[in-house]
Design a protein around this motif. Structure first.
Motif, PDB file in Angstrom:
ATOM      1  N   THR A   2       2.765   1.013  -5.223  1.00  0.00           N
ATOM      2  CA  THR A   2       3.155   2.312  -5.788  1.00  0.00           C
ATOM      3  C   THR A   2       3.566   2.097  -7.242  1.00  0.00           C
ATOM      4  O   THR A   2       3.791   0.956  -7.665  1.00  0.00           O
ATOM      5  N   PRO A   3       3.709   3.170  -8.004  1.00  0.00           N
ATOM      6  CA  PRO A   3       4.351   3.008  -9.309  1.00  0.00           C
ATOM      7  C   PRO A   3       5.745   2.415  -9.096  1.00  0.00           C
ATOM      8  O   PRO A   3       6.363   2.649  -8.049  1.00  0.00           O
ATOM      9  N   GLY A   4       6.256   1.655 -10.047  1.00  0.00           N
ATOM     10  CA  GLY A   4       7.644   1.203  -9.978  1.00  0.00           C
ATOM     11  C   GLY A   4       8.526   2.430  -9.807  1.00  0.00           C
ATOM     12  O   GLY A   4       8.261   3.474 -10.394  1.00  0.00           O
ATOM     13  N   LEU A   5       9.572   2.301  -8.964  1.00  0.00           N
ATOM     14  CA  LEU A   5      10.411   3.475  -8.699  1.00  0.00           C
ATOM     15  C   LEU A   5      11.332   3.764  -9.888  1.00  0.00           C
ATOM     16  O   LEU A   5      11.722   2.856 -10.635  1.00  0.00           O
ATOM     17  N   THR A  11       8.825   8.903  -8.727  1.00  0.00           N
ATOM     18  CA  THR A  11       7.747   8.337  -9.546  1.00  0.00           C
ATOM     19  C   THR A  11       7.349   9.376 -10.601  1.00  0.00           C
ATOM     20  O   THR A  11       8.020   9.522 -11.609  1.00  0.00           O
ATOM     21  N   GLN A  12       6.299  10.127 -10.312  1.00  0.00           N
ATOM     22  CA  GLN A  12       5.776  11.066 -11.306  1.00  0.00           C
ATOM     23  C   GLN A  12       6.825  12.074 -11.796  1.00  0.00           C
ATOM     24  O   GLN A  12       6.982  12.282 -13.001  1.00  0.00           O
ATOM     25  N   ASN A  13       7.543  12.707 -10.860  1.00  0.00           N
ATOM     26  CA  ASN A  13       8.477  13.752 -11.283  1.00  0.00           C
ATOM     27  C   ASN A  13       9.772  13.196 -11.862  1.00  0.00           C
ATOM     28  O   ASN A  13      10.431  13.859 -12.668  1.00  0.00           O
ATOM     29  N   ALA A  14      10.136  11.979 -11.459  1.00  0.00           N
ATOM     30  CA  ALA A  14      11.301  11.342 -12.081  1.00  0.00           C
ATOM     31  C   ALA A  14      10.989  11.012 -13.543  1.00  0.00           C
ATOM     32  O   ALA A  14      11.840  11.174 -14.431  1.00  0.00           O
ATOM     33  N   ALA A  15       9.758  10.577 -13.802  1.00  0.00           N
ATOM     34  CA  ALA A  15       9.344  10.315 -15.183  1.00  0.00           C
ATOM     35  C   ALA A  15       9.422  11.602 -16.005  1.00  0.00           C
ATOM     36  O   ALA A  15       9.926  11.620 -17.127  1.00  0.00           O
ATOM     37  N   ASN A  19      -7.296  -6.254  -3.349  1.00  0.00           N
ATOM     38  CA  ASN A  19      -6.915  -6.310  -1.944  1.00  0.00           C
ATOM     39  C   ASN A  19      -5.604  -5.559  -1.720  1.00  0.00           C
ATOM     40  O   ASN A  19      -4.625  -6.113  -1.221  1.00  0.00           O
ATOM     41  N   LEU A  20      -5.576  -4.305  -2.125  1.00  0.00           N
ATOM     42  CA  LEU A  20      -4.364  -3.499  -2.034  1.00  0.00           C
ATOM     43  C   LEU A  20      -4.738  -2.046  -1.740  1.00  0.00           C
ATOM     44  O   LEU A  20      -5.872  -1.628  -1.956  1.00  0.00           O
ATOM     45  N   THR A  21      -3.757  -1.310  -1.236  1.00  0.00           N
ATOM     46  CA  THR A  21      -3.880   0.140  -1.141  1.00  0.00           C
ATOM     47  C   THR A  21      -3.013   0.709  -2.259  1.00  0.00           C
ATOM     48  O   THR A  21      -1.845   0.336  -2.371  1.00  0.00           O
ATOM     49  N   ALA A  22      -3.567   1.581  -3.089  1.00  0.00           N
ATOM     50  CA  ALA A  22      -2.813   2.125  -4.224  1.00  0.00           C
ATOM     51  C   ALA A  22      -2.375   3.554  -3.923  1.00  0.00           C
ATOM     52  O   ALA A  22      -3.209   4.420  -3.660  1.00  0.00           O
ATOM     53  N   ALA A  23      -1.058   3.776  -3.916  1.00  0.00           N
ATOM     54  CA  ALA A  23      -0.529   5.156  -3.895  1.00  0.00           C
ATOM     55  C   ALA A  23      -0.320   5.503  -5.363  1.00  0.00           C
ATOM     56  O   ALA A  23       0.735   5.242  -5.934  1.00  0.00           O
ATOM     57  N   THR A  24      -1.356   6.059  -5.988  1.00  0.00           N
ATOM     58  CA  THR A  24      -1.311   6.211  -7.454  1.00  0.00           C
ATOM     59  C   THR A  24      -0.351   7.312  -7.889  1.00  0.00           C
ATOM     60  O   THR A  24       0.133   7.309  -9.005  1.00  0.00           O
ATOM     61  N   MET A  25      -0.108   8.305  -7.010  1.00  0.00           N
ATOM     62  CA  MET A  25       0.704   9.483  -7.314  1.00  0.00           C
ATOM     63  C   MET A  25       0.110  10.324  -8.444  1.00  0.00           C
ATOM     64  O   MET A  25       0.742  11.257  -8.925  1.00  0.00           O
ATOM     65  N   ALA A  26      -1.086   9.979  -8.855  1.00  0.00           N
ATOM     66  CA  ALA A  26      -1.786  10.797  -9.853  1.00  0.00           C
ATOM     67  C   ALA A  26      -2.307  12.037  -9.139  1.00  0.00           C
ATOM     68  O   ALA A  26      -2.490  12.024  -7.923  1.00  0.00           O
ATOM     69  N   HIS A  27      -2.510  13.124  -9.865  1.00  0.00           N
ATOM     70  CA  HIS A  27      -2.995  14.353  -9.234  1.00  0.00           C
ATOM     71  C   HIS A  27      -4.451  14.199  -8.843  1.00  0.00           C
ATOM     72  O   HIS A  27      -5.357  14.446  -9.597  1.00  0.00           O
ATOM     73  N   ASP A  28      -4.609  13.772  -7.603  1.00  0.00           N
ATOM     74  CA  ASP A  28      -5.927  13.490  -7.056  1.00  0.00           C
ATOM     75  C   ASP A  28      -6.161  14.412  -5.881  1.00  0.00           C
ATOM     76  O   ASP A  28      -5.320  15.221  -5.540  1.00  0.00           O
ATOM     77  N   THR A  29      -7.278  14.252  -5.248  1.00  0.00           N
ATOM     78  CA  THR A  29      -7.541  15.032  -4.049  1.00  0.00           C
ATOM     79  C   THR A  29      -6.772  14.478  -2.852  1.00  0.00           C
ATOM     80  O   THR A  29      -6.275  15.229  -2.034  1.00  0.00           O
ATOM     81  N   VAL A  67       3.078   7.044 -12.650  1.00  0.00           N
ATOM     82  CA  VAL A  67       1.812   7.110 -11.912  1.00  0.00           C
ATOM     83  C   VAL A  67       0.996   5.865 -12.244  1.00  0.00           C
ATOM     84  O   VAL A  67       1.198   5.233 -13.284  1.00  0.00           O
ATOM     85  N   LEU A  68       0.096   5.527 -11.322  1.00  0.00           N
ATOM     86  CA  LEU A  68      -0.817   4.410 -11.574  1.00  0.00           C
ATOM     87  C   LEU A  68      -2.109   4.985 -12.138  1.00  0.00           C
ATOM     88  O   LEU A  68      -2.903   5.590 -11.408  1.00  0.00           O
TER      89      LEU A  68
END
Ligand code: DI6
Ligand code: FE
Length: 402
Positions: free
Chosen positions: A64-67, A350-354, A9-19, A364-365
């Protein structure tokens, strides 16, 4: 076998390279086992093996991924409110620094502070970041500038994860400034303090990355190169404060060492951007220092975009040029001051900070990643950048635990 947890029951902002922008998945589910994400996708597609998992209903919140705050000087003594006031009475940052203020005044306060005081002061600041969904941060030395105090700062940084649920990456920043006792003898400082401190800190397992401040008021490229040569010899990656107040070719130098990141970069030119692209060096944008110093030269965001250099964004929290203890406000500043998009700023923490920290299991999730997540009382991820002075965090999930 460790029990699975299924967040639903969530919306996921995965930040993975998706469409989809933000890698967004509506009505998603996230399965977690033993501190790692093992599955992410639309709720209707959850594999049968998770039928027996413990269910956690996130009530339609955004996840979202943890910041990740990938550039901080959060361990330091004292504050510089009086210098803030001096600047408002007309003194420039350089004038404050040359008058024996600036970094050197924080060095004095840091040398005079006990390990316990440095830790408790840092934890108060870390708690503010945690309350905004931060699960990982980078912390630099660089306010000791003698061997003993540089080591003390790094020990404090290392102790933070034993007191709080955050990951910490440490950067050795001995080449931050020349301390008063070495005034006019920069080379001797590098040889007698900076490099021996780096070797000692490395031997004690206290350093993840080697940083420097390449600037007219700090160290030139040749001096930074000598420190980076030692980093390379020790097998440590490098990063650099580059092109903050002028262009000394710092980003190019950093890129030639395969740097993880070049940070600030307001005065970066196209050659520097290309060198970063070729080396895979991430650009770390620091609007807090730009704002505090009333800088007018903006970092070359369009050039970075054009050449496909990944952008991260961070607080640079420090008592001099960026007393900015909010990563959410930093996102807003990136958008409003530099016209970054809300998706770029969120990717930047998230992704680029990692990436900027050389970490491959956070940001990323996706299956295999650490289950470090932030749960927000918002509908759309752009809201994280949009509001000023409002914190919509509902909860954090650290290593799979809410
Ligand atoms: N660049 C900065 O903006 C800070 N350090 C650095 O290398 C300034 C640090 C300070 O003024 O205390
Ligand atoms: Fe900095």
């Amino acid at each position: 076998m460790a029990k699975n947890t299924l967040f639903i029951n969530l919306t996921a902002a995965t930040m993975a390279h998706d469409t989809a922008p933000y890698g967004l998945i509506e009505d998603a589910a996230i399965a977690v086992e033993a501190g790692r994400i093992c599955w992410v996708g639309p709720k209707g597609d959850v594999p049968a093996e998770y039928n027996t998992a413990d269910i956690v209903d996130l009530e339609r919140r955004l996840v979202t991924p943890g910041l990740i705050d990938c550039h901080t000087h959060i361990v330091h003594g004292g504050d510089r409110a009086v210098e803030f006031e001096m600047r408002l009475n007309g003194a420039s940052y350089e004038e404050v620094a040359r008058a024996g203020g600036g970094i050197v005044s924080t060095v004095k306060a840091t040398r005079g502070a006990s390990e316990d005081t440095l830790l408790s002061d840092a934890l108060r600041r870390v708690d503010v970041l945690i309350a905004e969904g931060v699960t990982c941060l980078e912390i630099k030395s660089g306010y000791g500038l003698d061997i003993e105090t540089e080591l003390r700062m790094l020990r404090v940084a290392h102790a933070i994860p034993t007191h709080r649920n955050v990951h910490v990456k440490t950067s050795f920043l001995g080449a931050h400034a020349t301390p008063p006792e070495y005034a006019g003898r920069d080379e001797a400082y590098i040889d007698e303090v900076c490099i021996p401190a780096l070797r000692a800190a490395h031997a004690q397992g206290l350093v993840d990355v080697v940083d420097g401040f390449c600037e007219g008021i700090a160290f030139g490229p040749d001096q930074i190169a000598r420190v980076f040569d030692v980093a390379t010899e020790l097998g440590l990656p490098v990063k650099l404060h580059a092109e903050q107040l002028s262009n000394l070719g710092g980003a190019r130098l950093a890129a030639s060492y395969g740097a993880l990141s070049a940070d600030h970069i307001e005065y970066l030119d196209q050659d520097g951007v290309k060198a970063m692209k070729d080396a895979g060096t991430t650009a770390v944008i620091l609007p807090g220092a730009f704002y505090t110093l009333r800088e007018t030269q903006e970092p070359p965001i369009d050039l970075l975009r054009k050449h496909g250099v990944p952008m991260a964004i961070a607080t640079d929290i420090n008592p001099g040029s960026s007393p900015l203890n909010s990563l959410l406000l930093t996102l807003n500043m990136g958008c409003t001051l530099f016209r970054m998009t809300p998706e770029e700023t969120l990717r930047g923490v998230t992704q680029n900070a990692a990436r900027a920290l050389g970490m491959s299991d956070v940001g990323v999730l996706a299956a295999g990643m650490r289950a470090d997540m932030a749960v927000w009382d918002i509908k759309h991820p752009a809201e994280l950048s949009y509001r000023i002075g409002f914190n919509p965090l509902h909860s954090r999930i650290f290593g799979g635990t809410l």
